[in-house]
Write a protein that holds these residues in place. Structure first.
Motif, PDB file in Angstrom:
ATOM      1  N   SER A   1     -10.187   3.176   4.217  1.00 48.83           N
ATOM      2  CA  SER A   1      -9.508   1.881   4.048  1.00 48.83           C
ATOM      3  C   SER A   1      -8.119   1.921   4.663  1.00 48.83           C
ATOM      4  CB  SER A   1      -9.372   1.519   2.567  1.00 48.83           C
ATOM      5  OG  SER A   1     -10.581   1.675   1.895  1.00 48.83           O
ATOM      6  N   LEU A   2      -7.420   3.026   4.391  1.00 47.29           N
ATOM      7  CA  LEU A   2      -6.056   3.143   4.879  1.00 47.29           C
ATOM      8  C   LEU A   2      -6.028   3.216   6.405  1.00 47.29           C
ATOM      9  CD1 LEU A   2      -3.506   3.226   3.240  1.00 47.29           C
ATOM     10  CD2 LEU A   2      -3.521   5.700   3.344  1.00 47.29           C
TER      11      LEU A   2
ATOM     12  N   ILE B   1      -5.059  -6.970   4.501  1.00 47.13           N
ATOM     13  CA  ILE B   1      -5.982  -7.360   5.574  1.00 47.13           C
ATOM     14  C   ILE B   1      -6.375  -8.828   5.400  1.00 47.13           C
ATOM     15  CG2 ILE B   1      -8.288  -6.945   6.527  1.00 47.13           C
ATOM     16  CD1 ILE B   1      -7.865  -3.987   5.790  1.00 47.13           C
TER      17      ILE B   1
ATOM     18  N   ALA C   1       0.836  -1.199   0.000  1.00 46.52           N
ATOM     19  CA  ALA C   1       0.000   0.000   0.000  1.00 46.52           C
ATOM     20  C   ALA C   1       0.869   1.246   0.000  1.00 46.52           C
ATOM     21  CB  ALA C   1      -0.935  -0.012   1.201  1.00 46.52           C
TER      22      ALA C   1
ATOM     23  N   TYR D   1      -8.203   1.984   8.372  1.00 48.96           N
ATOM     24  CA  TYR D   1      -8.532   0.648   8.873  1.00 48.96           C
ATOM     25  C   TYR D   1      -7.294  -0.251   8.837  1.00 48.96           C
ATOM     26  CZ  TYR D   1     -11.155  -3.687   9.505  1.00 48.96           C
ATOM     27  OH  TYR D   1     -11.628  -4.878   9.980  1.00 48.96           O
ATOM     28  N   LEU D   2      -6.565  -0.188   7.723  1.00 48.59           N
ATOM     29  CA  LEU D   2      -5.358  -1.013   7.597  1.00 48.59           C
ATOM     30  C   LEU D   2      -4.384  -0.728   8.741  1.00 48.59           C
ATOM     31  CD1 LEU D   2      -3.542  -2.902   5.714  1.00 48.59           C
ATOM     32  CD2 LEU D   2      -2.493  -0.785   4.964  1.00 48.59           C
TER      33      LEU D   2
ATOM     34  N   ALA E   1      -4.307  -3.256  -2.674  1.00 51.36           N
ATOM     35  CA  ALA E   1      -3.157  -3.562  -1.810  1.00 51.36           C
ATOM     36  C   ALA E   1      -3.575  -3.568  -0.337  1.00 51.36           C
ATOM     37  CB  ALA E   1      -2.039  -2.550  -2.053  1.00 51.36           C
ATOM     38  N   ILE E   2      -4.411  -2.605   0.041  1.00 49.87           N
ATOM     39  CA  ILE E   2      -4.823  -2.500   1.441  1.00 49.87           C
ATOM     40  C   ILE E   2      -5.621  -3.734   1.863  1.00 49.87           C
ATOM     41  CG2 ILE E   2      -6.382  -1.252   2.995  1.00 49.87           C
ATOM     42  CD1 ILE E   2      -5.555   1.305   1.471  1.00 49.87           C
ATOM     43  N   PHE E   3      -6.637  -4.079   1.069  1.00 47.89           N
ATOM     44  CA  PHE E   3      -7.489  -5.183   1.503  1.00 47.89           C
ATOM     45  C   PHE E   3      -6.815  -6.538   1.320  1.00 47.89           C
ATOM     46  CE2 PHE E   3     -10.602  -1.793   1.334  1.00 47.89           C
ATOM     47  CZ  PHE E   3     -11.228  -1.989   2.549  1.00 47.89           C
TER      48      PHE E   3
ATOM     49  N   LEU F   1     -10.344   5.706  -0.197  1.00 45.11           N
ATOM     50  CA  LEU F   1      -8.989   5.399   0.248  1.00 45.11           C
ATOM     51  C   LEU F   1      -8.782   5.681   1.732  1.00 45.11           C
ATOM     52  CD1 LEU F   1      -6.059   4.666  -0.252  1.00 45.11           C
ATOM     53  CD2 LEU F   1      -5.647   7.033  -0.877  1.00 45.11           C
TER      54      LEU F   1
END
Ligand code: HDD
Ligand code: HEM
Ligand code: HEM
Lengths: 348, 463
Positions: A330-331, B111, A68, A333-334, B106-108, A327
């Motif tokens: 999501s980021l 995860i 990421a 959360y990551l 990439a993020i998911f 984004l």
């Protein structure tokens, strides 16, 4: 100061916003992606009784996030060729060689890291991939820094859209290499600071605290070297760093952040050190970007000349705004899932 | 080797390499998510093991896809700076949107891979769904760029520069929809066939292993449906070409003369000197019928254009034959699978896996067809656009960089990619050999056993 503000506000809002996004992506790539390279440096230099643990900590810290983080680089490139096409064309011609080398580094770093994780877990195989990962982690930011240094020299000449300064001259010089080393050390310093927070084991944390302190010293020395060299090698940036109205206030604030990071590390306020280190890197990049202004690639490509028309920038900005809506959560959360316990959230 | 040819070869090599990982990156997450959903629904641990094994494959292949894609983004400038100077602003929008798709993917994926124990099951499944949607989205966005190179719209030219640029019009160029549909289906079909081939091969040796049976069932459903749809979607592409890119259609059909009621040529070797395509099996009116849905329609031949504007006709024609051949074979396999499964349903009263040895053997043979078709199809599209980089607007020779000695990066990247391909194949083969063994005993209980390799090793040790 007033002239500068007037000039800047004369730029159309869309151009200004695009520059802002481009700059934000650069900072994010440096503080997130950069630290992943820095992790590779400490993998290479792992030593002492806890060398194995050091490497393992680096691997778990980078594992879930490096892909990421890496996308910020792609995002920057795409934004550059969309919003400032002549700058992209000139840079990828004049810096063809260091960029190609950087790409090789990127390919080998990413794949060796993944292969190390999924290949046989026996020691020799693991170490072989680890070695490749570490070496390419050192090599890649060096090349990136060389490119930044080459831009700063003002030696990339462009006439009628064609690069006239050759394919070696702008970057094959001491100054770009010094900037390359500076970038490498800065990333290593960032990584060491982050790893003090990530480490759960006290001894391991001390290992990285020591590394952070030492690399901070080297970063300072290199910064001074680059600054002194810039007098001859990069007069335009030098002028930007010293003679503009904002120059000294910015230098002083950067210095305060640097000293603050050191102090926080010394007194073992690791979370604070991390925030300050990120601020320090962001300020260094701000200084550099402002020193380039009003150019993207001095002395021949200015922001206004290179900018794509507004009817291009507007839909792209809308696209970015919509993209960010997906984004950002999501980021967050990551980082919450993988760094939450330690509170990286505060940094991102 | 001229620098132009080196640049073209490097671009072709990098794309031909990337597309394999990109296609897998689109489709393997779907298979993985289906397996996980079935696990959540049936509580059959086999499915969870399957999702985890496929996720491992995805992780390796995704990393290679990501770095080779990064190389491509830079190569646009490193090799074709004049093209990007002209077109960057016009085609940047889909690239920027693709960038967000990469982020999400990439993020998911992170995860998904690292989060089995860290996030609740529903969130985990959701992460998988996001990976597979983002993968498809990135393919669809980037194909818009390619569509624009084939059918450029959304700008005017004034003094050699693009003006009045409308990025949204450019993004929605006429080639986008047919290409995006065709490419997306291609990714699912090719990946599912490759996966089916692997599991069919392993199932042949280990007939009761539920792991491979479940895997094969999922892959066959996805692969069968998409393989049957693909020729229909290809027909859409061909009709688009007939209207928008007649020069390319003429090249891929080996059609030199403009004629009404043009025949469809199967096989044959176009000869640019004699302007004929001998050795072909000709189906009368076939081409007019397929391209315009009218047996008497006029099809433009290459004679309409100056010789200097011919693409390499033989390459394009042969590549097209290869793609269509693979596509027909895959569709046939899909139909046979459907018939066999349906027959089982009649006999056994439920849908069940067609596992006849001859069919498994066919699946093994069909495994590479989809990827061959993808490479061939892109050869048709890209070589068929030559000598232009932007159809009718800019020649490839005008776009190339002035940097000399381009053979050096070409050779370097070729060697690096060969090395990566070698490692990836090696790692995947090792993973196949270690695949788990899951069987149902008489009482219907499921036991998860050791991998075939571990058993073989144990047997070897006992000897
Ligand atoms: C699994 C892969 C696969 C299969 C089975 C097929 N294709 Fe295909 N084809 C592709 C994979 C592909 C591709 C690699 O994905 C291309 C390249 C560009 C594109 O959009 O899709 C393509 C391009 C492509 C084009 C050129 C489009 C353009 O240049 O704009 C045509 C006319 C067809 N295809 C037609 C067909 C037909 C009639 C098929 C019948 C069986 C077929 N394809 C099967
Ligand atoms: C959206 C995706 C794609 C874009 C934007 C794209 C772009 C380009 C560009 C800029 C070139 C160089 C200029 C030229 O030769 O015309 C090129 C050439 C080429 N590309 Fe693509 N491409 C895409 C997808 C692919 C894929 C997936 C393949 C797979 C194999 C492929 C195969 C080739 C080949 C074989 C050439 C060389 C053609 C020749 O010079 O004869 N392309 N492409
Ligand atoms: C038809 C052609 C293409 C398709 C279908 C495609 C699709 C994809 C997909 C699905 C991924 C995700 C990574 C993976 O799963 O392996 C990916 C990665 C990537 N692709 Fe492509 N791509 C194509 C051509 C291109 C071209 C022409 C470029 C650049 C000019 C490009 C740039 C990238 C980049 C930068 C990444 C890395 C993203 C990351 O770091 O996650 N791709 N591509």
């Amino acid at each position: 100061m007033n002239d500068f503000v007037r000039e800047l506000s004369a730029l159309p809002l869309s151009t200004l916003l695009t520059l802002g996004v481009l700059f934000a992506a650069l900072v994010l790539y440096a503080v997130l992606g950069g630290a992943d390279y820095g992790g590779g440096v400490w993998d290479l230099l792992a030593s002492g009784p806890r060398a194995g643990e050091q490497r393992r900590l680096i691997e778990t810290a980078i594992g879930p996030v490096w892909e990421a983080n890496h996308v910020w680089l792609i995002f920057m490139i795409v934004l550059l060729f969309t919003a400032f096409p002549p700058a992209f064309a000139a840079l990828s011609t004049a810096l063809h060689i260091p960029l190609t080398l950087m790409l090789l580094g990127i390919v080998l770093r990413g794949t060796s890291f993944t292969f190390r994780q999924y290949d046989r877990q026996d020691d020799t195989v693991h170490r072989r991939w680890g070695r490749l990962f570490a070496i390419s982690s050192v090599f890649t930011p060096l090349m990136l820094g060389i490119c930044i240094g080459a831009i700063s020299t003002g030696g990339i000449l462009v006439q009628n859209g064609f690069v006239t300064s050759g394919f070696l001259q702008p970057w094959l010089a001491p100054f770009p290499f010094a900037v390359g080393l500076f970038a490498l050390l800065l990333f290593a310093f960032l990584a060491a600071v982050y790893l003090t927070v990530e480490a759960e084991d006290e001894a391991l944390r001390e290992d990285f605290r020591r590394r952070a302190l030492v690399s901070a010293g080297v970063v300072g020395a290199l910064a001074l070297t680059v600054y002194l060299m810039s007098q001859e090698a990069a007069p335009l940036v030098r002028a930007g760093l010293t003679q503009r109205p904002w120059s000294w206030p910015l230098q002083i604030v950067t210095g305060v952040f640097a000293a603050g990071t050191l102090g926080a590390l010394w007194r073992r306020h690791f979370h604070l050190a991390r925030v300050l280190a990120v601020g320090q890197v962001a300020l260094i990049l701000t200084g550099w970007a402002l020193a380039l202004y009003p150019f993207l690639v001095p002395p021949d490509i200015s922001i206004t000349e290179a900018a794509a028309p507004l009817n291009v920038l507007r839909p792209v900005l809308w696209g970015i705004a919509i993209g960010l809506l997906i984004l950002v959560p999501s980021l967050l959360y990551l980082f919450r899932v993988f760094k939450g316990r330690n509170g990286v959230r505060k940094v991102v | 080797m001229t620098d132009l040819f080196a640049a073209r070869s490097q671009m072709a090599m990098s794309l031909g390499f990337h597309i394999i990982f990109a296609a897998v990156g689109v489709a393997l997450p779907l298979l993985m998510v289906i397996a996980e959903a079935l696990w959540l629904k049936t509580k059959d641990e086999t499915y969870r093991t399957l999702a985890q094994q496929w996720a491992k494959g995805t992780a390796i292949l995704f990393a290679v896809g990501a770095v080779s894609g990064t190389v491509l983004s830079f190569e646009l400038g490193l090799l074709w700076p004049r093209f990007m100077d002209f077109a960057g602003a016009i085609i940047g929008l889909p690239f920027a949107l693709e960038g967000f798709a990469f982020f999400v993917e990439a993020i998911f994926l992170a995860i998904y891979l690292y989060g089995w124990k860290r996030v609740p099951p529903a969130w985990h499944l959701f992460a998988g769904v996001m990976v597979s949607l983002a993968g498809a989205a990135s393919a669809i966005f980037v194909v818009s760029v390619n569509g624009w190179m084939n059918s450029p719209t959304g700008f005017r030219i004034e003094g050699g520069k693009a003006v009045d640029i409308e990025p949204i019009v450019a993004m929605f160029n006429p080639a986008w929809v047919p290409e995006a549909i065709h490419m997306t289906i291609a990714a699912y079909a090719a990946t599912a066939f490759a996966v089916a081939g692997v599991h069919a091969f392993l199932l042949k040796r280990d007939h009761d292993n539920l792991f491979h049976r479940h895997a094969l069932a999922i892959a066959l459903v996805v692969g069968g449906i998409t393989a049957i749809l693909q020729p229909l979607s290809g027909d859409l592409n061909a009709r688009h070409l007939a209207h928008q890119q007649p020069r390319k259609l003429a090249a891929l059909e080996g059609q030199f003369k403009t004629e009404k009621g043009a025949p469809l040529r199967i096989g044959g070797l176009p000869n640019e000197k004699t302007r004929e395509t001998p050795y072909a099996l000709e189906i009368p009116y076939g081409l007019s019928l397929l391209a315009f849905h009218d047996p008497q329609a006029e099809v433009k031949g290459l004679e309409e254009w100056p010789k200097a504007d011919y693409p390499p006709v033989a390459v394009v024609h042969i590549a097209f034959q290869i793609m269509v051949g693979c596509g027909m074979a895959m569709a046939a396999v899909g139909v046979v699978a459907l018939i066999l499964a349906w027959r089982n349903r009649h006999r056994l009263g439920r849908w069940s896996l067609p596992d006849q040895t001859w069919f498994l053997r066919t699946l093994v043979l069909a495994a590479p067809l989809g990827f061959i078709a993808i490479e061939a199809g892109w050869t048709v599209t890209e070589v068929g656009r030559q000598p232009f980089i932007i159809a009718g607007i800019m020649r490839t020779a005008e776009a190339v960089t002035l940097v000399p000695h381009l053979t050096i990066p070409l050779i370097t990247f070729t060697l690096v990619y060969l090395f990566l391909a070698f490692v990836v194949v090696f790692l995947l083969l090792r993973q196949f050999r270690q695949s788990p063994r899951i069987v149902r005993d008489r009482a219907g209980d499921i036991t998860v056993g050791e991998s075939a390799a571990a058993r073989a090793k144990a047997a070897g040790d006992a000897d």
